[in-house]
Scaffold this motif. Structure first.
Motif, PDB file in Angstrom:
ATOM      1  N   MET A  89     -88.907 -65.987  29.936  1.00  0.00           N
ATOM      2  CA  MET A  89     -89.140 -64.788  29.123  1.00  0.00           C
ATOM      3  C   MET A  89     -90.476 -64.881  28.406  1.00  0.00           C
ATOM      4  O   MET A  89     -90.820 -65.919  27.872  1.00  0.00           O
TER       5      MET A  89
ATOM      6  N   THR B 263     -84.075 -53.387  25.528  1.00  0.00           N
ATOM      7  CA  THR B 263     -82.691 -53.025  25.246  1.00  0.00           C
ATOM      8  C   THR B 263     -82.628 -51.584  24.749  1.00  0.00           C
ATOM      9  O   THR B 263     -83.639 -50.882  24.732  1.00  0.00           O
TER      10      THR B 263
ATOM     11  N   VAL C 120     -87.377 -58.577  24.866  1.00  0.00           N
ATOM     12  CA  VAL C 120     -86.274 -58.209  25.741  1.00  0.00           C
ATOM     13  C   VAL C 120     -86.118 -56.693  25.635  1.00  0.00           C
ATOM     14  O   VAL C 120     -86.130 -56.144  24.539  1.00  0.00           O
TER      15      VAL C 120
ATOM     16  N   VAL D 212     -80.032 -60.367  22.976  1.00  0.00           N
ATOM     17  CA  VAL D 212     -81.283 -61.012  22.579  1.00  0.00           C
ATOM     18  C   VAL D 212     -81.030 -62.255  21.733  1.00  0.00           C
ATOM     19  O   VAL D 212     -81.933 -63.020  21.441  1.00  0.00           O
TER      20      VAL D 212
ATOM     21  N   ARG E 209     -79.177 -55.385  26.257  1.00  0.00           N
ATOM     22  CA  ARG E 209     -79.340 -56.790  26.634  1.00  0.00           C
ATOM     23  C   ARG E 209     -79.219 -57.694  25.417  1.00  0.00           C
ATOM     24  O   ARG E 209     -79.758 -57.399  24.356  1.00  0.00           O
TER      25      ARG E 209
END
Ligand code: SF4
Ligand code: SF4
Ligand code: SF4
Ligand code: FES
Lengths: 948, 77
Positions: A1, A242, A240, A707, A705
């Motif tokens: 990531m 989301t 991330v 995190v 998602r």
């Protein structure tokens, strides 16, 4: 990531269809007409230095850093403001350009404070980047050039700071506020070197018109406007993608992280619902996730007067299952049920209804959509054959006339509200049907052509009158109706609406709107090329909510405003996953995909996959559950992520129902109001702590998602799974993606949905199946889902809630921008600076008659109960109407609302309550008693005591 | 079923009746009955049937017909 760096193309994408070919640095490039040279170069991979341009706003051409040379043209035009032309030959890098750019940068840097090492934007500063890009090595003017005038640091906004000493006056913030947000809060004050960004007239950000959407902060290339969280924590290191967990717009965000800590939430430009914009809630109000009041351990207690006792997950789950089993053994299979949440993911919701249908063995499952958009489901499925809005949000960009009914998007659906405002500034016309003068009626650069301030409760009469004008003045689209709808039903309907008793003149007195305004509004809507209807809870939360939805559907069909971009019928959904919760089979009478439980074929499909027999009879809806509880036959309830005590009408009745139950299980983040009556508390997880999907108001399925790890140790779907096992019902999933696979197998409109597809496409709008593998942005294009569109006769029936001498005013309720629903999340963030309490809006005339002063405590009484809150005297409400929000439990606005509800779905009639208002000294005895009860009920026994 | 509950059922049934009334005395009762069958849980339906049995105070005429129809539908099932 890693940290996602979105590409900034410098100027917005051109929507033109004609293409233009040119040469940039010797390479041939083809782009749509109207594209800037800067953007064309960037699409090719060449970044021309820039400071004042960014692709969220139109180019302005002030910094002169982006200069280029064009063959055959004198001078060095700015590439951000120069559009491409066929055959153009552009050079982006020459000695002359290098020299000029260096000169520009020298000037900028000479009066910029050089505290780069300790600056919050260090590592994320476009000024630094550009100094590097142009190869600035020396500043001939020295660094002592005086900085821009510095009115001082403005830290008034709770979420971001404004440090004018760092400002390069690029005006990106001003343009973002105007073009993206549409608030026009910022201006550049002063001239030349002395110019400076200013919110309003020498106001602080907090004191200005600013709504804290964050667009300016995002646009700012320097540290001038910076998130306080970045100043405090430092620059993020990974991100991330989301989805916001607040409202039904469903904005996509980058959660920018440092380890497991969220540094900031930045709206994602590729998000198809928000296109890079956000509102104060999603952008900034996520601090509740780590609020000290969050409950992180499961708790149980024998009686609701006992303090809570913390227990292990195993004990809590085993205790719950044994209680539910005991209750069913004693009172029967139908004596328990559950409520799914519109805040949880599709997967979690699906599991809760599965647990109830399969594990509890009955259909006593409902969702909070009951109290908001259940009439949408019923009304649209009767007329069109599907329980959802017809368009995507992008559609608004092609609307010419927008009819807005009982919705307040700038407060409740802010990002969509901004997109709508943008279209209105481009010239689309607006008609507002609302008892209140909402902001959109008149605000900077937006003015409704017509505002019909109808009396609460007369929606159907007014919509039928609009239809009357359409039919009797020959404005109906006969071609569309003949081709797409049932012609006989249309004729019956047309005869009904054409009856003189439905004329604007006939109903004008009833609804309080001048007949000519109704006529003009109908002509405008029917006469526009693309007429789009958007509506909210002001439509549904009435005793005729379902009828109103049908009346809306009729109007759109009669005028041919269905089945293409720019038109349609669009319910604006309240909570993030209302659409999803409904789709997932949360209603007691239907399985996922809106299929009735009595349908043998569907039921057998579920039975064979789940391996248990399923009930073919509809179960109880939330109000029915409470009635049954008061009657002593409903004894156990599993509530996931809802606070029915605060959100549902007639609080005393809800409290009586809950108090009559033997086992109430609340799964939530905080000890909410419902938990005052609970025996088991299961700590839930925030959207930051789990994987799943939400479905927004445009039927868009988007990934949520994880995190950070769950703070309580379990995601909500895992809790439901454990409970199912303890109840002896076998279901097994290792990851939410497997739940989605099951949903897809069982639900035709989701057949093509999988996490892999969502990963690849970003998002899809259902129906997504073999016929539409990439989803369906606009519905009913070639035909209605049900076949032919069905016109329904919509007779107006006055609500039984009538004003009279005792209760002469009409109360209607709603919400505001900075708070969300029952406020459990937003009250635990800095958003309280904008809304610390619920107020009662009352017209000056009504206030004066009652001797009520602004800010004074007043008693608000109805036949259901009474409460006290402070008054806000305003002309936003019409005389005879009062208005309040329900964000604060202390106010208990729902003590006053009644148990009347929509005829078809039992959606409560929140929007019409006959009330009286009178001065008072402070909170009522009920409020004080409730406050004490809440405090008692929230006691948690110290662990030592629990161990003994 | 408590008095409050059966009053509520009567109110709700009449509300449903008022929507379907526009379909005329011919078809309205069947439509009302169908609505009750699809959306009311068995206990509520038993409650309204019992209320009709006990005289059906407060029920509108169309709704009475509909509840008769509902009884037939439930008997068939
Ligand atoms: S936060 Fe939003 S509303 Fe406030 S000044 Fe910035 S862009 Fe404008
Ligand atoms: S505050 Fe930021 S965006 Fe606004 S003018 Fe100054 S540098 Fe530009
Ligand atoms: S508009 Fe709705 S979805 Fe978007 S950021 Fe605001 S609350 Fe979240
Ligand atoms: S980026 Fe083109 S003039 Fe500033």
């Amino acid at each position: 990531m890693s940290l996602i760096h979105e590409i900034d193309y410098g100027t917005p994408r051109s929507k033109a269809e004609t293409m233009v070919t040119l040469t940039i640095d010797g390479e041939t490039m083809t782009v749509p007409e109207g594209t800037s040279i800067m953007r064309a170069a960037k699409e090719m991979g060449t970044a021309i230095p820039k400071l004042c341009a960014t692709d969220m706003v139109e180019a302005f051409g002030s910094c002169r850093l982006c200069l280029v040379e064009i063959e055959g043209r004198a001078g060095t035009p700015a590439s951000c403001t120069t559009p491409v032309l066929p055959g153009m030959v552009v050079k982006t890098q020459t000695d002359r350009l290098k020299r000029l750019r260096k000169g520009v940068m020298e000037l900028y840097i000479s009066d910029h404070p050089l505290d780069c090492l300790t600056c919050a934007a260090n590592g994320d500063c476009e000024l630094q980047d550009m100094a590097g890009a142009v190869g600035l090595r020396d500043v001939r003017y020295g660094h002592e050039g005086h900085n821009h005038p510095n009115p001082g640091l403005d830290e008034s906004n709770p979420y971001f700071t404004y440090d004018p000493s760092k400002c390069i006056v690029c005006s990106r913030c001003v343009r973002a506020c105007e073009e993206v947000q549409g608030t026009f809060a910022l201006t550049i004050a002063g001239r030349g070197f002395d110019s400076v960004v200013s919110p309003g007239m020498e106001e602080s950000f907090l004191g200005s018109e600013c709504v804290s959407c964050g667009a300016c902060v995002q646009a700012c290339p320097t540290a001038t406007l910076t998130e306080k969280s970045v100043i405090e924590i430092g620059q993020p290191e990974h991100s991330v993608i989301t989805t916001c967990a607040y409202c039904g717009v469903g904005c996509t965000f980058k959660a920018e992280m440092r380890g497991n800590e969220v540094v900031r939430m930045v709206p994602w430009k590729d998000g198809k619902a928000n296109r890079g914009h956000s509102c104060v809630k999603g952008r900034f109000a996520w601090g509740y996730a780590s609020h000290k009041e969050r409950i992180l351990n499961p708790m149980i207690r024998e009686s609701i007067t006992d303090p809570w006792r913390e227990v292990s997950w195993e004990e809590a789950i085993a205790h719950t299952a044994s209680e539910f089993k005991r209750i069913q053994a004693k009172y029967g299979r139908l004596s328990i049920g559950g409520i799914t949440s519109s805040r949880c993911t599709n997967e979690e919701t699906f599991l809760v209804q599965k647990l109830i249908r399969g594990g509890f063995g009955n259909n006593n499952v409902d969702t909070c959509a009951r109290v908001c958009h259940s009439p949408t489901g019923y009304g649209l499925s009767q007329t069109y054959g599907t329980s959802a809005g017809t368009q995507d949000f992008d559609s608004v960009e092609q609307s010419d006339v927008i009819l807005l009914i009982g919705a307040n998007p700038t407060d409740a659906h802010p990002v969509f509200g901004s997109r709508m405002k943008k279209r209105l500034r481009e010239g689309a016309k607006l008609i507002v049907l609302d008892p209140r003068r909402i902001d959109l009626v008149r605000m900077p650069h937006v003015e409704a052509s017509h505002h019909l301030p109808l009396r609460p409760g007369t929606n159907v009469a007014v919509l039928t009158a609009l239809a009357h004008v359409v039919v009797t003045e020959g404005l109906a689209d006969e071609h569309f109706v003949r081709e797409r709808c049932d012609w006989d039903e249309f004729q019956d309907w047309a005869a009904f609406v054409a009856d003189p008793r439905h004329s604007p003149e006939a109903i004008s007195e009833l609804c309080g709107v001048p007949a000519e305004d109704i006529r003009a509004a109908a002509r405008l809507y029917a006469g526009g090329e693309n007429g789009a209807i958007y509506y909210g809870l002001g439509v549904t939360e009435h005793s005729q909510g379902s009828t109103t939805v049908m009346a809306i559907a009729n109007l759109a069909m009669a005028t041919g405003n269905i089945g293409r971009p720019g038109v349609g019928v669009n319910p604006l959904r309240g909570q993030n996953n209302v659409q999803g919760a409904c789709d997932m089979g949360s209603f007691p009478h239907e399985f996922s995909g809106y299929r009735h439980v009595s349908g043998d074929e569907t039921r057998q499909l579920f039975e064979s996959l789940w391996g248990v027999p399923l009930d073919s009879e509809p179960g109880l809806r939330i109000p029915n559950m409470l009635d049954a509880a008061v009657d002593g036959v409903f004894k156990g309830l599993y509530v996931q992520g809802e606070d029915i005590l605060q959100s549902d009408p007639d609080t005393r009745h809800v409290a009586a129902g809950l108090a009559a139950m033997e086992c109430v299980v609340v799964q939530d983040l905080f000890l909410n109001e419902t938990a005052n009556y609970a025996h088991v508390f299961l700590p839930g997880s925030t959207f930051l702590e789990k994987d799943g999907t939400f479905t927004n108001a445009e039927r868009r399925i988007q990934r949520v998602r994880k995190v950070m790890p769950s703070k309580s140790g379990k995601a909500d779907w895992e809790i439901t799974l454990d409970l199912a096992h303890a109840m002896g019902f076998d279901m097994n999933y290792a990851h939410p993606s497997e739940i989605m696979d099951e949903i897809a197998r069982l639900t035709p409109s989701f057949a093509g949905v999988s996490y892999a597809k969502l990963e690849a496409e970003g998002s899809v709008q259902w129906p997504c199946n073999e016929k539409a593998p990439l989803g369906t942005p606009v519905m009913h294009i070639d035909g209605f889902v049900r076949g032919r569109g069905r016109f329904m006769v919509t007779e107006y029936v006055a609500t039984d809630e009538r004003t009279g001498p005792r209760f002469p005013l009409l109360l209607t309720t709603g919400r505001i921008l900075s708070q969300y629903n029952v406020g459990a999340q937003t009250r635990r963030t800095e958003n309280v600076v904008w809304h610390g309490e619920d107020r009662l809006e009352i017209h000056p005339h009504d206030a004066e008659q009652r001797g009520v002063h602004d800010g004074q405590w007043v008693k608000l009484a109805s036949r259901s109960g009474e409460t006290s809150l402070r008054a806000l005297i305003t002309e936003r409400v019409a005389p005879g109407v009062v208005y309040t929000t329900f964000h604060h439990p202390g106010t208990q606005a729902n003590v006053v609302t009644t148990d009347f509800s929509d005829w078809a779905t039992n959606c409560p009639e929140y929007k019409v309550t006959a009330v009286q208002v009178m001065p008072s000294n402070g909170p009522t005895a009920w409020q004080e008693g409730y406050d004490e009860q809440s405090r008692n009920s929230r006691r948690i026994a110290p662990l030592v005591e629990a161990a003994e | 079923m408590s008095e409050r509950s059966s009053d509520k059922l009567v109110h709700m049934a009449n509300q449903i009746g008022k929507f379907f009334a526009s379909q005329g005395a011919e078809t309205a009762p069947a439509a009302i009955a169908e609505h009750l069958r699809k959306f009311w849980d068995p206990r509520m339906r038993v409650g309204i049937l019992a209320h009709l049995e006990a005289g059906g105070a407060g029920l509108d005429p169309l709704v009475r017909d509909a509840i008769e129809k509902l009884r037939e539908m439930m008997a068939v099932r």
